[in-house]
Scaffold this motif. Sequence first.
Motif, PDB file in Angstrom:
ATOM      1  N   ASN A 251       0.833  -1.187   0.000  1.00 50.74           N
ATOM      2  CA  ASN A 251       0.000   0.000   0.000  1.00 50.74           C
ATOM      3  C   ASN A 251       0.875   1.247   0.000  1.00 50.74           C
ATOM      4  O   ASN A 251       2.101   1.167   0.009  1.00 50.74           O
ATOM      5  N   THR A 252       0.228   2.406  -0.002  1.00 55.26           N
ATOM      6  CA  THR A 252       1.009   3.618  -0.267  1.00 55.26           C
ATOM      7  C   THR A 252       1.931   4.017   0.887  1.00 55.26           C
ATOM      8  O   THR A 252       3.000   4.574   0.659  1.00 55.26           O
ATOM      9  N   TYR A 253       1.521   3.743   2.121  1.00 56.07           N
ATOM     10  CA  TYR A 253       2.427   4.062   3.238  1.00 56.07           C
ATOM     11  C   TYR A 253       3.692   3.200   3.176  1.00 56.07           C
ATOM     12  O   TYR A 253       4.805   3.733   3.236  1.00 56.07           O
ATOM     13  N   PRO A 254       3.552   1.862   3.067  1.00 56.18           N
ATOM     14  CA  PRO A 254       4.777   1.046   3.013  1.00 56.18           C
ATOM     15  C   PRO A 254       5.653   1.331   1.792  1.00 56.18           C
ATOM     16  O   PRO A 254       6.884   1.351   1.908  1.00 56.18           O
ATOM     17  N   ILE A 255       5.040   1.576   0.645  1.00 61.93           N
ATOM     18  CA  ILE A 255       5.906   1.807  -0.522  1.00 61.93           C
ATOM     19  C   ILE A 255       6.624   3.146  -0.400  1.00 61.93           C
ATOM     20  O   ILE A 255       7.803   3.273  -0.773  1.00 61.93           O
ATOM     21  N   GLY A 256       5.944   4.128   0.170  1.00 67.74           N
ATOM     22  CA  GLY A 256       6.613   5.417   0.383  1.00 67.74           C
ATOM     23  C   GLY A 256       7.813   5.256   1.299  1.00 67.74           C
ATOM     24  O   GLY A 256       8.901   5.776   1.022  1.00 67.74           O
ATOM     25  N   LYS A 257       7.622   4.489   2.364  1.00 67.19           N
ATOM     26  CA  LYS A 257       8.718   4.261   3.327  1.00 67.19           C
ATOM     27  C   LYS A 257       9.864   3.489   2.668  1.00 67.19           C
ATOM     28  O   LYS A 257      11.042   3.845   2.804  1.00 67.19           O
ATOM     29  N   ALA A 258       9.496   2.451   1.916  1.00 65.66           N
ATOM     30  CA  ALA A 258      10.533   1.618   1.278  1.00 65.66           C
ATOM     31  C   ALA A 258      11.333   2.442   0.262  1.00 65.66           C
ATOM     32  O   ALA A 258      12.569   2.294   0.171  1.00 65.66           O
ATOM     33  N   LEU A 259      10.656   3.283  -0.474  1.00 59.82           N
ATOM     34  CA  LEU A 259      11.364   4.079  -1.488  1.00 59.82           C
ATOM     35  C   LEU A 259      12.243   5.144  -0.838  1.00 59.82           C
ATOM     36  O   LEU A 259      13.344   5.438  -1.316  1.00 59.82           O
ATOM     37  N   ARG A 260      11.777   5.715   0.271  1.00 61.73           N
ATOM     38  CA  ARG A 260      12.622   6.700   0.972  1.00 61.73           C
ATOM     39  C   ARG A 260      13.858   6.011   1.549  1.00 61.73           C
ATOM     40  O   ARG A 260      14.944   6.580   1.567  1.00 61.73           O
ATOM     41  N   GLU A 261      13.686   4.781   2.011  1.00 56.27           N
ATOM     42  CA  GLU A 261      14.858   4.043   2.531  1.00 56.27           C
ATOM     43  C   GLU A 261      15.818   3.709   1.397  1.00 56.27           C
ATOM     44  O   GLU A 261      17.037   3.746   1.562  1.00 56.27           O
ATOM     45  N   LYS A 262      15.284   3.396   0.218  1.00 51.44           N
ATOM     46  CA  LYS A 262      16.142   3.025  -0.911  1.00 51.44           C
ATOM     47  C   LYS A 262      16.901   4.250  -1.450  1.00 51.44           C
ATOM     48  O   LYS A 262      18.090   4.151  -1.773  1.00 51.44           O
ATOM     49  N   TYR A 263      16.192   5.384  -1.517  1.00 48.44           N
ATOM     50  CA  TYR A 263      16.823   6.581  -2.084  1.00 48.44           C
ATOM     51  C   TYR A 263      17.200   7.549  -0.957  1.00 48.44           C
ATOM     52  O   TYR A 263      18.300   7.497  -0.441  1.00 48.44           O
ATOM     53  N   ASN A 264      16.277   8.409  -0.581  1.00 48.56           N
ATOM     54  CA  ASN A 264      16.535   9.377   0.491  1.00 48.56           C
ATOM     55  C   ASN A 264      15.201   9.992   0.911  1.00 48.56           C
ATOM     56  O   ASN A 264      14.170   9.737   0.302  1.00 48.56           O
ATOM     57  N   ASP A 265      15.247  10.826   1.932  1.00 45.33           N
ATOM     58  CA  ASP A 265      14.011  11.412   2.462  1.00 45.33           C
ATOM     59  C   ASP A 265      13.472  12.549   1.606  1.00 45.33           C
ATOM     60  O   ASP A 265      12.387  13.062   1.884  1.00 45.33           O
ATOM     61  N   ARG A 266      14.215  12.979   0.605  1.00 44.40           N
ATOM     62  CA  ARG A 266      13.791  14.144  -0.173  1.00 44.40           C
ATOM     63  C   ARG A 266      13.116  13.772  -1.485  1.00 44.40           C
ATOM     64  O   ARG A 266      12.797  14.648  -2.282  1.00 44.40           O
ATOM     65  N   ILE A 267      12.939  12.507  -1.735  1.00 43.94           N
ATOM     66  CA  ILE A 267      12.269  12.133  -2.989  1.00 43.94           C
ATOM     67  C   ILE A 267      10.783  12.510  -2.937  1.00 43.94           C
ATOM     68  O   ILE A 267      10.192  12.633  -1.872  1.00 43.94           O
ATOM     69  N   ALA A 268      10.237  12.708  -4.126  1.00 40.56           N
ATOM     70  CA  ALA A 268       8.796  12.913  -4.252  1.00 40.56           C
ATOM     71  C   ALA A 268       8.216  11.661  -4.895  1.00 40.56           C
ATOM     72  O   ALA A 268       8.788  11.127  -5.856  1.00 40.56           O
ATOM     73  N   VAL A 269       7.084  11.202  -4.357  1.00 38.62           N
ATOM     74  CA  VAL A 269       6.507   9.933  -4.813  1.00 38.62           C
ATOM     75  C   VAL A 269       5.020  10.104  -5.135  1.00 38.62           C
ATOM     76  O   VAL A 269       4.271  10.671  -4.340  1.00 38.62           O
ATOM     77  N   ALA A 270       4.615   9.614  -6.293  1.00 33.04           N
ATOM     78  CA  ALA A 270       3.188   9.459  -6.602  1.00 33.04           C
ATOM     79  C   ALA A 270       2.983   7.969  -6.859  1.00 33.04           C
ATOM     80  O   ALA A 270       3.550   7.420  -7.814  1.00 33.04           O
ATOM     81  N   ALA A 271       2.206   7.328  -6.002  1.00 32.08           N
ATOM     82  CA  ALA A 271       2.118   5.862  -6.070  1.00 32.08           C
ATOM     83  C   ALA A 271       0.676   5.389  -5.955  1.00 32.08           C
ATOM     84  O   ALA A 271      -0.191   6.108  -5.455  1.00 32.08           O
ATOM     85  N   ILE A 272       0.456   4.175  -6.415  1.00 28.94           N
ATOM     86  CA  ILE A 272      -0.840   3.541  -6.186  1.00 28.94           C
ATOM     87  C   ILE A 272      -0.674   2.471  -5.115  1.00 28.94           C
ATOM     88  O   ILE A 272       0.406   1.910  -4.922  1.00 28.94           O
ATOM     89  N   GLY A 273      -1.776   2.198  -4.420  1.00 19.17           N
ATOM     90  CA  GLY A 273      -1.793   1.107  -3.462  1.00 19.17           C
ATOM     91  C   GLY A 273      -2.427  -0.119  -4.093  1.00 19.17           C
ATOM     92  O   GLY A 273      -2.508  -0.241  -5.324  1.00 19.17           O
TER      93      GLY A 273
END
Lengths: 588, 71
Positions: free
Chosen positions: A136-158
Amino acid sequence: MKILKVDLSNRQIHEEEFRQQDYGFFGGRGLVARFLTDYCAPTCDPLGPDNPLIFATGYFSGTILTTSNRLSIGAKSPLTGGIKESNSGGNVARAMTDQGVKLIMVEGQSEDWVYLYIDPEGNAQLLDAAPYVGMNTYPIGKALREKYNDRIAVAAIGTAGEHLGLVSSVMCSEFNTGIPCRGAARGGMGAVMGSKKLKALVIDRAARPYKITMTPEQDKEFRELNKKIVAAVTSNPLTGQTMPLYGSAAGVDTTGKMGALPYKNFSGEFTPDWERIGTVQWRKNLIDHGGKSTIPCQPGCIVRCSNEYCDQHGNYLSAGIEYETVALCGANLGIFDTDAICTLDRLCDDYGMDTIDIGCALGVMMDQGIMAFGDSEAAIAMVRTMFDPDSQWGPILKNGCAAVADALGVPRQQIQRVPVSKRQAFAAYDPRVIRGYGLSWERGPMGADHTSGSAATYIPNLTPEQQTDYSLAVTATCDCFMCLFAWSAVNYNKEARPAICRMAGILAGMKEGPDMSMIDSNGRAILQLEYAFNEKAGITHDQDRFYGGESNYMYHVPAAATKSPYWSIQKGPLPPPPPPPKKEGDGK
Amino acid sequence: MSEIRVTICGEPCRLAAGATLAQAIETYSPYGQEAVICRLNGQMVRSIDDTEAHVLRDGDVLEIYPLIIGG
């Protein structure tokens, strides 16, 4: 600036120059209308490869104009079957602008799940999204921030978008926190993204942020004019005081008092005890539980209407809770527990769902006896079953209010208690009380979408039909320029309105002007494209009726506040209102 | 009577006799002219239909509310 054309079928990414002069004052919604007109066959399958998905930034994105960094996401809607633009706050549009990207058009369909990543140097790549599928969108946002950094911008589907739910949203990360609570929620854009197997758009912080070019004279004039915008927004009691403290949830006080707050599936009754979710109680719960208010969802926002809500135990629950959610997942369901309302909000944000359509769908289910009004536990449990194939109602709920009504057999009833127009659920205003909303939802190109127009207010010397068309046009221009909240302070301010027109002229390189008629004419040009698209898709003004046509309850059941049913334009002039109640001393 | 006394948003106000609801909003609305909805003497005024038609009377109580569009 550039356009990125991404073809998922062959995994090609192509860059083209974006020349604003080719698009007039179009940004955001205007660009969506233009690109869909040029690149989308209106008769295409909205969940097929021929429906392009557009991500467009606003006309003023990247400038100092407050709230100009909204993101418009558009495609042919799988919900309405017509053209759709859905816009969102958050940090994605600004990140695109910093990368020098005005618009991204995603075409075709991928065989495997992918995400589009733009690195700090501006290189766009399609990457394997297999590790994120099912998130879902909360976990993918967290996973992507961990992979890249806290400053990324994300538009995702759950998971809702993955399952092609017709009311699934694209959730965008909020500025500073990265929380995926800003939704381009209306019209099923998440399903279009899911049909392409595009799980997310991820934009890294640009190594060399793009700067908008202005001469020193232009820059000076732009900054001077911007002071008038700031003054208008900060001096308006709504955008300067109420919204920073309470967010848009403050709307409950207005509609609660007026009898326009939907109560128990838009029954038309006044909401008893609306104060339990009104501003005073809302803020008390927010603060007492350890939540936060006055949060900007995007860089440069001076309204700062976003918020974070914690449950009664102080645990983070949800963020960016808006009026529509409080009203439709609250009073409309007979639920007045803010923890329960925010739990529904969190579930919808996480799955990537439109809280408006889900709130209305649950209301219809309660009205039909599937659950009891006020049973928040049942409502929450129902939403949790949305992707359970063994659930009777969950998989239907993911397709929204109209689908639930279809399945319930509501059309076979004499009076259809379904708050839907063009298969999109009503926003949280009873159209029998604020008639202009109903007119906009019947007549507008996107169904019952409050953000695509709302003839809610009075404009002298125009018929209701003309007022509706004018309002729809003005809102279309707003959707090119800035957030609707700030716009409400700017558009009605005698200093700020000409200022924003001139600021648009400066960006266009004009030595003077344009005059204020641009706001109307620009919007009408957008509407013309949208209506033309819809007509080719088979949606015409002949279908400007609520769900079920004349048998919809809005046309028959009076609201307590006006003692009148909804009166559409097609019915001719509105009958005179009932006489005002006699005051003490009258008739003596 | 050349003027009437009315209450708008809880405050005593004066308007010319024969003033319409639209004129009252234009003069006294803290939220501007258009982005508002109103209640007159406790009754909802239908938003876009009859604002011109309403002539205020002495002693009327007008409530003006900002319209918040939030989603």
